[in-house]
Design a protein around this motif. Structure first.
Motif, PDB file in Angstrom:
ATOM      1  N   UNK A 188       0.834  -1.209   0.000  1.00 17.21           N
ATOM      2  CA  UNK A 188       0.000   0.000   0.000  1.00 17.21           C
ATOM      3  C   UNK A 188       0.866   1.256   0.000  1.00 17.21           C
ATOM      4  N   UNK A 189       1.896   1.249   0.817  1.00 20.83           N
ATOM      5  CA  UNK A 189       2.788   2.421   0.875  1.00 20.83           C
ATOM      6  C   UNK A 189       3.531   2.608  -0.438  1.00 20.83           C
ATOM      7  N   UNK A 205       0.723   3.869  -3.104  1.00 22.77           N
ATOM      8  CA  UNK A 205       0.318   5.267  -2.937  1.00 22.77           C
ATOM      9  C   UNK A 205       1.511   6.217  -2.920  1.00 22.77           C
ATOM     10  N   UNK A 206       2.679   5.693  -3.198  1.00 25.90           N
ATOM     11  CA  UNK A 206       3.930   6.483  -3.244  1.00 25.90           C
ATOM     12  C   UNK A 206       4.265   7.124  -1.893  1.00 25.90           C
ATOM     13  N   UNK A 207       3.715   6.562  -0.817  1.00 28.61           N
ATOM     14  CA  UNK A 207       4.003   7.103   0.514  1.00 28.61           C
ATOM     15  C   UNK A 207       5.447   6.824   0.905  1.00 28.61           C
ATOM     16  N   UNK A 212       7.973   6.513  -1.140  1.00 28.03           N
ATOM     17  CA  UNK A 212       8.852   7.440  -1.860  1.00 28.03           C
ATOM     18  C   UNK A 212       8.800   8.827  -1.230  1.00 28.03           C
ATOM     19  N   UNK A 213       7.610   9.189  -0.732  1.00 31.25           N
ATOM     20  CA  UNK A 213       7.484  10.469  -0.025  1.00 31.25           C
ATOM     21  C   UNK A 213       8.372  10.493   1.214  1.00 31.25           C
ATOM     22  N   UNK A 214       8.348   9.414   1.966  1.00 33.79           N
ATOM     23  CA  UNK A 214       9.185   9.346   3.183  1.00 33.79           C
ATOM     24  C   UNK A 214      10.662   9.393   2.833  1.00 33.79           C
ATOM     25  N   UNK A 215      10.989   8.833   1.665  1.00 30.91           N
ATOM     26  CA  UNK A 215      12.404   8.842   1.252  1.00 30.91           C
ATOM     27  C   UNK A 215      12.845  10.208   0.732  1.00 30.91           C
ATOM     28  N   UNK A 232      13.435   9.033  -7.028  1.00 27.28           N
ATOM     29  CA  UNK A 232      12.323   8.089  -7.017  1.00 27.28           C
ATOM     30  C   UNK A 232      12.638   6.912  -7.940  1.00 27.28           C
ATOM     31  N   UNK A 260      22.037  10.142  -1.043  1.00 31.43           N
ATOM     32  CA  UNK A 260      20.632  10.523  -0.913  1.00 31.43           C
ATOM     33  C   UNK A 260      20.345  11.357   0.339  1.00 31.43           C
ATOM     34  N   UNK A 305      18.673  14.943  -0.429  1.00 31.60           N
ATOM     35  CA  UNK A 305      17.248  15.234  -0.207  1.00 31.60           C
ATOM     36  C   UNK A 305      17.037  16.552   0.546  1.00 31.60           C
ATOM     37  N   UNK A 336       1.113  12.585  -2.462  1.00 29.92           N
ATOM     38  CA  UNK A 336       1.307  11.305  -1.759  1.00 29.92           C
ATOM     39  C   UNK A 336       1.385  11.561  -0.255  1.00 29.92           C
ATOM     40  N   UNK A 337       0.210  11.802   0.311  1.00 28.93           N
ATOM     41  CA  UNK A 337       0.133  12.106   1.748  1.00 28.93           C
ATOM     42  C   UNK A 337      -0.564  10.957   2.462  1.00 28.93           C
ATOM     43  N   UNK A 338      -0.380  10.894   3.780  1.00 25.56           N
ATOM     44  CA  UNK A 338      -1.091   9.884   4.575  1.00 25.56           C
ATOM     45  C   UNK A 338      -2.537  10.363   4.717  1.00 25.56           C
ATOM     46  N   UNK A 356       6.650  14.738   8.750  1.00 25.96           N
ATOM     47  CA  UNK A 356       7.774  15.016   7.846  1.00 25.96           C
ATOM     48  C   UNK A 356       8.759  16.003   8.471  1.00 25.96           C
ATOM     49  N   UNK A 415      10.950  13.855  10.655  1.00 23.78           N
ATOM     50  CA  UNK A 415      11.889  13.030   9.880  1.00 23.78           C
ATOM     51  C   UNK A 415      12.935  13.880   9.170  1.00 23.78           C
ATOM     52  N   UNK A 442       4.604  20.473   2.615  1.00 22.87           N
ATOM     53  CA  UNK A 442       5.456  19.410   3.163  1.00 22.87           C
ATOM     54  C   UNK A 442       6.864  19.489   2.562  1.00 22.87           C
TER      55      UNK A 442
END
Lengths: 341, 226
Positions: free
Chosen positions: A179-180, A183-185, A187-190, B51, B69, B73, B84-86, B98, B101, B141
């Protein structure tokens, strides 16, 4: 470490939000309702492995008949009771036959579990052999005793614990990871300075936390506790580590949740069935040790039902640990390559 | 030179992707990357954002290799076409997660909420927001870590007129603040109004790289929108 903690808390929050936790809580309750309904299995007509003691005096006709019936029994002559018990606990033999001192010209049978299809099969085989040799009662086996003296809940607990740990590893974690990815979540965290290994570690800790919580709940509901608590805890932790790492790896093989769930079930069932059903089927007993799940199931069973300890199960512990490390590393390599992201 | 791209390559099946591509970007440029669907625009941005792992080539941002990386970043922020949000958490939760992190002070979240007019939505779950609002949260973000280079993949795709104007305003504000911006777009008016430089990609190759005036007078523009 701080990042891993933040990610772990985030993952646990996700587990609450997407109802994963409800699933984990549901399973133990389901298990105890299902317990009353489960009572079926197949008896395999395979050769029964019997241990006989060299220092025992067996009725001559019986000993000769048992040895001669090599289509039914495979007899192993053992030096002493201690060696025989060790083989029985390690599932190398199905039962130990001694002469019954209380009743001359009859035998005593020691098995792992009295109320099992396996024991019924052994007694049936003896009965058939006796009928062929003598054609009339009384039965050769006049006494049956077992190593395990436990309730149904205790006896089936290792199976349910294995189910829960495999469920977290093979069904819940791969779906969450997919799921992560979907939804590209991830990649967002990275896009933040976290390390890939931190994200993986958070997933691993989440999986372990869910598995340990469910296991604890099973124990609380059944009020069954192991004698060697540290050995038991070591296997629960290492087992949940191994199968959580396995699940993280499976998650990386999938592009979306649907495929993760499918793959999870495909891996889950073969891992569950032979291990959990091995006790009632000789065929499965032969196949089960090939599966990683058996390396967790068998020690749990031994510790919970036979008061076994970690000392004689170090191979299984190292096996699970190494498999977990390998799976974690493979998942890390796939993550670095942004596999199917 | 703020961004240096050397022979960056990514080939998918059927020759899709990006053939070896090199270019440099000065600080403060606002570059529109245009081209048909499948021309390689998103692939280029996603490689710059880490990505997608390139088949070959190098990228450096302020002298930092993109392969490093964790350091890169902090220099580069990527806003994808679909935020791409939660979804099941609030705007504030997403931003704070975020911020933690990215090791950014949590006070920065308040600044972002104010700057992007998101204060009244701070407790709203992301899944209840419109795409335009989600896009603003996504931009917010990215801005948390104050990256010097911003990458936006079709930032106004699927947005209504008002929200599109709001995004333009944000882009102009960020540009005025000295950010280097690369964005992909299909909209000629957007490119004309915003870009200080235009790159055209066709079948994975850069076929034009120059000023907007040159581009709009060229045959390439005419062919692209024929």
């Amino acid at each position: 470490m701080k990042n891993t903690l933040v990610l772990t808390l985030n993952d646990l929050a996700i587990a609450v939000k997407n109802k994963t936790l409800v699933l984990v809580l549901f399973i133990p309750i389901f298990v105890f309702i299902a317990l009353n309904l489960v009572d079926k299995a197949d008896v395999e007509a395979n050769i029964i492995k019997i241990g006989m003691l060299q220092d025992q005096t067996y009725p001559a006709e019986m000993a000769q008949s048992i040895e001669a019936a090599d289509q039914v029994f495979a007899v192993t002559w053992l030096a002493n009771q201690e060696q025989a018990l060790r083989l029985l606990k390690d599932h190398k033999i199905d039962g130990i036959v001694t002469s019954n001192e209380d009743q001359p010209n009859s035998l005593a049978l020691l098995v792992l579990k009295k109320e099992s299809l396996h024991t019924i099969a052994i007694v049936q085989s003896f009965s058939a052999l006796q009928k062929a040799v003598e054609g009339h009662p009384p039965s050769w086996v006049s006494q049956i005793s077992s190593l395990q003296h436990s309730s149904m809940q205790r006896e089936t607990l290792p199976t349910w614990i294995l189910m829960v740990i495999l469920l977290v590893g093979f069904i819940i974690l791969p779906a969450q990871i997919a799921e992560e990815k979907e939804k590209k979540l991830l990649l967002g965290l990275l896009q933040t300075p976290i390390h890939e290994a931190q994200w993986l570690a958070a997933k691993l800790i989440t999986g372990m936390a869910l598995a340990v919580t469910a296991t604890l709940l099973l124990h609380l509901l059944s009020n069954v506790w192991p004698q060697h608590i540290f050995s038991y805890l070591a296997f629960i932790l290492v087992g949940s580590f191994c199968f959580s790492a396995y699940g993280v790896f499976l998650g990386f093989l999938c592009r979306n949740q649907a495929s993760a769930r499918t793959l999870g079930v495909i891996v889950y069932l073969p891992h569950l069935l032979p291990s959990a059903m091995a006790d009632v089927s000789q065929k499965l007993t032969a196949v089960a040790p090939l599966l990683p799940s058996f390396q967790l199931f068998e020690p749990l069973q031994s510790i919970l039902l036979e008061d076994g300890s970690m000392a004689s199960r170090s191979f299984a512990l190292i096996y699970l640990l190494l498999l977990g490390v390998v799976m974690f590393y493979l998942a890390y390599r796939l993550m670095k390559r942004r596999w199917l992201m | 030179m703020q961004l240096q791209v050397n022979n960056l390559t990514k080939i998918y099946g059927q020759n899709r992707g990006l053939t070896p591509t090199s270019f440099a970007v000065e600080k403060g440029e606002l570059i529109a990357i245009v081209g048909h669907n499948g021309a390689g625009k998103s692939t280029l941005l996603k490689m710059l954002a880490n990505w997608i792992v390139p088949d070959s080539g190098d990228v450096s941002i302020d002298g930092i290799d993109l392969k490093n990386r964790a350091a890169a970043v902090r220099k580069i922020g990527f806003i994808p076409e679909d935020p791409n949000l939660f979804d099941f958490f609030s705007v504030e939760y997403n931003l704070k997660l975020f911020a933690k992190l990215a090791q950014t002070p949590l006070l920065r979240v308040e600044d972002i909420l104010t700057e992007l007019n998101l204060l009244s939505f701070r407790k709203a779950k992301v899944q209840t927001l419109s795409k335009g609002l989600k896009q603003r949260v996504s931009i917010g973000r990215t801005l948390l870590a104050s990256p010097s280079v911003l990458l936006l993949d079709e930032p106004t795709s699927g947005l209504d007129f008002e929200t599109t104007r709001e995004i333009y305003r944000l882009l102009n504000t960020m540009h005025a603040a000295g950010k280097t911006i690369l964005f992909t777009s299909h909209r000629p008016e957007e490119i004309k109004n915003l870009a200080t430089r235009i790159m055209v990609l066709h079948k994975g190759q850069v076929i034009f790289d120059g000023l907007p005036e040159e581009y709009f007078q060229s045959d390439i523009h005419a062919e692209l929108y024929a």
